[in-house]
Design an enzyme around this catalytic site. Structure first.
Site, short mmCIF file in Angstrom:
data_model
loop_
_atom_site.label_atom_id
_atom_site.label_comp_id
_atom_site.label_asym_id
_atom_site.label_seq_id
_atom_site.Cartn_x
_atom_site.Cartn_y
_atom_site.Cartn_z
N SER A 50 0.86 -1.19 0.00
CA SER A 50 0.00 0.00 0.00
C SER A 50 0.89 1.25 0.00
CB SER A 50 -0.88 0.00 1.25
OG SER A 50 -0.05 0.15 2.40
N ASP A 82 -1.21 -1.57 -3.93
CA ASP A 82 -2.55 -1.74 -3.37
C ASP A 82 -3.15 -0.36 -3.10
OD1 ASP A 82 -4.69 -3.21 -2.29
OD2 ASP A 82 -3.83 -3.19 -0.27
N HIS A 180 -12.71 -3.86 4.85
CA HIS A 180 -11.34 -3.93 5.33
C HIS A 180 -11.28 -4.05 6.85
CE1 HIS A 180 -10.55 -2.01 1.32
NE2 HIS A 180 -9.64 -2.95 1.33
N HIS A 213 -11.49 -7.37 -2.36
CA HIS A 213 -10.75 -6.75 -1.24
C HIS A 213 -11.43 -7.15 0.07
CE1 HIS A 213 -7.99 -3.73 -3.14
NE2 HIS A 213 -8.63 -4.23 -4.19
N GLY A 214 -10.76 -6.82 1.16
CA GLY A 214 -11.38 -7.04 2.48
C GLY A 214 -11.76 -8.49 2.69
N ASN A 256 -7.69 -10.51 -1.67
CA ASN A 256 -6.75 -9.70 -0.89
C ASN A 256 -6.78 -10.04 0.60
OD1 ASN A 256 -6.36 -8.32 -3.26
ND2 ASN A 256 -6.74 -6.29 -2.39
N ASP A 258 -4.80 -9.05 4.20
CA ASP A 258 -3.84 -8.33 5.03
C ASP A 258 -4.12 -8.60 6.51
OD1 ASP A 258 -2.01 -6.65 6.13
OD2 ASP A 258 -2.79 -4.80 5.29
P1 13P Z 1 -8.40 -7.42 4.85
O1 13P Z 1 -8.40 -6.27 5.80
O2 13P Z 1 -9.69 -8.19 4.89
O3 13P Z 1 -7.22 -8.32 5.03
O4 13P Z 1 -8.32 -6.83 3.35
C1 13P Z 1 -7.08 -6.47 2.80
C2 13P Z 1 -7.22 -5.72 1.52
O5 13P Z 1 -8.26 -5.61 0.91
C3 13P Z 1 -6.00 -5.08 1.01
O6 13P Z 1 -6.27 -4.31 -0.11
O1 G3H Z 2 -6.68 -2.33 2.19
C1 G3H Z 2 -5.84 -1.97 3.00
C2 G3H Z 2 -4.71 -2.85 3.37
O2 G3H Z 2 -5.04 -3.64 4.47
C3 G3H Z 2 -3.48 -2.04 3.55
O3 G3H Z 2 -3.49 -1.39 4.79
O4 G3H Z 2 -2.94 0.94 4.13
O5 G3H Z 2 -2.68 0.16 6.50
O6 G3H Z 2 -1.12 -0.64 4.72
P1 G3H Z 2 -2.50 -0.14 5.05
ZN ZN Z 3 -8.21 -3.40 -0.11
#
Ligand code: 13P
Ligand code: G3H
Ligand code: ZN
Length: 311
Positions: A50, A82, A180, A213-214, A256, A258
């Site tokens: 990101s 990202d 997210h 995502h998410g 995705n 994270d």
């Molecule tokens: P999560 O928070 O569900 O892991 O989603 C991550 C994401 O969409 C990163 O772009």
């Molecule tokens: O979609 C968001 C990802 O989880 C990235 O998170 O912007 O805190 O690195 P971040």
């Molecule tokens: Zn995302």
């Protein structure tokens, strides 16, 4: 094999009814933990950074850590931006060697989203870099932007053909009820995704790769471990794995993740320090965090994504 863009991996994933994991990277242990799992299971992978990750780790460090992973494996690995917030950020990533970028104009008015996405595509394609766009808005926190649940909105399937044909994007992120972060549903709320929207998008864009995502499942065993060793994440709830598997079998080619990595690393470190109060060598507790990341990514590849053996 050098870094690749996402074209070939998405084509194979669509045809094979599986998805590629796109895992967020912020430091060396996370990169190593993910790549170790992919190596063991011979899986293609997208490592994504990101804007916040680039600020935290510095772009050159991230890039070179990913190159080190590429050098020691023969896996198809894409390095992806990202939630790119602007044309300038996408351009900077393309110039510094990323093979894929997301331009996230989902919070903009439709015509503005089309305009900025098209501009990124025109630039990126000159360098063989693939582009992900987004239509619809997820709730939750992404890169300092906090979208309240009541401001989030599902993707309108009626817009997708126009958006894809006018922008030339290579893949499209849609909003079907994921969000997210680690708190995706309220306690007692039944997790639901709008598979009807995904199906309609698929019908309107046959063969076109869709991105979710998410999509962390916020694995309960890691939530429990974090709580057992002093954390306070009791109400963390993610997307049920059967729903993610269903999405992967449809048009979703990129999932995705994270939050699940954050949880795993936090659980590993908390557990290590709680059980070894005299330890103060970061290699010991970060090593456990890294191993937990490998375990989670192996679980995702075999139980959710279906990408084992597809490298
Ligand atoms: P999560 O928070 O569900 O892991 O989603 C991550 C994401 O969409 C990163 O772009
Ligand atoms: O979609 C968001 C990802 O989880 C990235 O998170 O912007 O805190 O690195 P971040
Ligand atoms: Zn995302």
């Amino acid at each position: 094999m050098p870094l690749v863009n996402t074209s070939e991996m998405f084509k194979k994933a669509y045809e094979g009814g599986y998805a590629i994991g796109a895992f967020n990277v912020n430091n060396m242990e996370i990169v190593q933990g993910i790549v170790e799992a992919c190596k063991e299971l011979n899986s293609p992978v997208i490592l994504q950074a990101s804007g916040g990750a680039r600020k935290y780790a510095h772009s050159a460090y991230l890039y070179n850590m990913v190159q080190a992973a590429v050098a020691e494996t023969d896996l198809p690995i894409a390095l992806h931006l990202d939630h790119g917030a602007s044309f300038e950020l996408c351009k900077d990533c393309i110039e510094s060697g990323f093979t894929s970028v997301m331009i996230d104009g989902s919070h903009l008015d439709y015509e503005e989203n089309v305009a900025v996405t098209k501009k990124v595509v025109e630039y990126a394609h000159k360098y063989n870099v693939t582009v992900e766009g987004e239509l619809g808005q997820l709730a939750g926190i992404e890169d300092e932007v906090n979208v309240d649940a009541d401001k989030a909105n599902y993707t309108d399937p009626g817009q997708v053909q126009d958006f894809v044909s006018r922008t030339g994007v290579d893949s499209l992120a849609i909003a079907i009820g994921t969000s997210h972060g680690a708190f995706k549903f309220k306690p007692g709320q039944k997790p639901q995704l709008r598979f009807d929207i995904l199906q309609e998008v698929m019908d309107r864009l046959p063969g076109f790769p869709i991105v979710l995502h998410g999509a962390s499942s916020v694995m309960p065993e890691y939530v429990a471990m974090v709580n057992q060793f002093g954390g306070q994440m009791a109400d963390a709830i993610g997307i049920p794995e059967d729903m993610l598997r269903q999405a992967a079998s449809m048009a979703v080619c990129k999932i995705n993740v994270d939050s699940d990595l954050r949880l795993a690393m936090t659980a590993g470190i908390r557990k290590h320090l709680a059980e070894n109060p005299t330890h103060f060598d970061p290699r010991q507790y970060l090593g456990d965090g890294r191993q937990f990341i490998t375990d989670v990514v192996k679980h995702k590849i075999t139980e959710v994504l279906g990408s084992a053996g597809k490298a």
